[in-house]
Design an enzyme around this catalytic site. Sequence first.
Site, PDB file in Angstrom:
ATOM      1  N   CYS A  53     -14.887   6.173  17.093  1.00 38.33           N
ATOM      2  CA  CYS A  53     -16.107   6.319  16.316  1.00 38.33           C
ATOM      3  C   CYS A  53     -17.164   5.406  16.940  1.00 38.33           C
ATOM      4  O   CYS A  53     -16.927   4.217  17.147  1.00 38.33           O
ATOM      5  CB  CYS A  53     -15.855   5.909  14.865  1.00 38.33           C
ATOM      6  N   CYS A  56     -18.066   2.469  14.274  1.00 37.64           N
ATOM      7  CA  CYS A  56     -17.163   1.365  13.909  1.00 37.64           C
ATOM      8  C   CYS A  56     -16.042   1.099  14.897  1.00 37.64           C
ATOM      9  O   CYS A  56     -15.323   0.112  14.753  1.00 37.64           O
ATOM     10  CB  CYS A  56     -16.579   1.599  12.519  1.00 37.64           C
ATOM     11  N   CYS A 102     -15.456   9.910   9.681  1.00 39.45           N
ATOM     12  CA  CYS A 102     -14.585   8.819  10.099  1.00 39.45           C
ATOM     13  C   CYS A 102     -13.989   8.190   8.836  1.00 39.45           C
ATOM     14  O   CYS A 102     -14.726   7.824   7.917  1.00 39.45           O
ATOM     15  CB  CYS A 102     -15.388   7.787  10.883  1.00 39.45           C
ATOM     16  N   CYS A 105     -15.337   4.297   8.370  1.00 34.38           N
ATOM     17  CA  CYS A 105     -16.699   3.939   7.958  1.00 34.38           C
ATOM     18  C   CYS A 105     -17.462   5.079   7.289  1.00 34.38           C
ATOM     19  O   CYS A 105     -18.621   4.911   6.916  1.00 34.38           O
ATOM     20  CB  CYS A 105     -17.502   3.412   9.153  1.00 34.38           C
ATOM     21  N   CYS A 127     -15.175  20.421  15.689  1.00 33.46           N
ATOM     22  CA  CYS A 127     -16.415  20.517  16.450  1.00 33.46           C
ATOM     23  C   CYS A 127     -17.186  19.218  16.189  1.00 33.46           C
ATOM     24  O   CYS A 127     -17.764  19.032  15.116  1.00 33.46           O
ATOM     25  CB  CYS A 127     -17.186  21.744  15.974  1.00 33.46           C
TER      26      CYS A 127
END
Length: 140
Positions: A53, A56, A102, A105, A127
């Site tokens: 991510c 984070c 995510c 976060c 996607c």
Amino acid sequence: MSSESPSPRVQLTDDEWRQKLTPEEFAVLRRAGTEPPFTGEYTDTKTEGIYQCRACGAELFRSSEKFESHCGWPSFFDPARSDAVILRPDHSMGMTRTEVLCASCHSHLGHVFAGEGYPTPTDLRYCINSISLRLVPTRS
């Protein structure tokens, strides 16, 4: 993949996210925007590694689950771990889709689609916006 939304482990205010992210990253990750198709840095990459991510640093996807869907965004058939992402209904844009966040976060990553007929083990296409990810190459 969790469909529940427990509190994020990483919690920042909008001002703190704006300091951490570029305006383009903030628009996608924190405001559920979408980068234009075929423009992301990871759309066509074949580099082996772990996709984290961008907000984070949590591990989200691996290159071993990435496949070419020719849709304009990086596509994966499964997250790195079942608890790496959260799935939730998205009724924006006049349609029903499944948003991918995510788990760490709660940043927007993209959407997941099922039953499109890609020759993958899961028949899923995550996607994902390139701008939501950071690729950490694995060493050979």
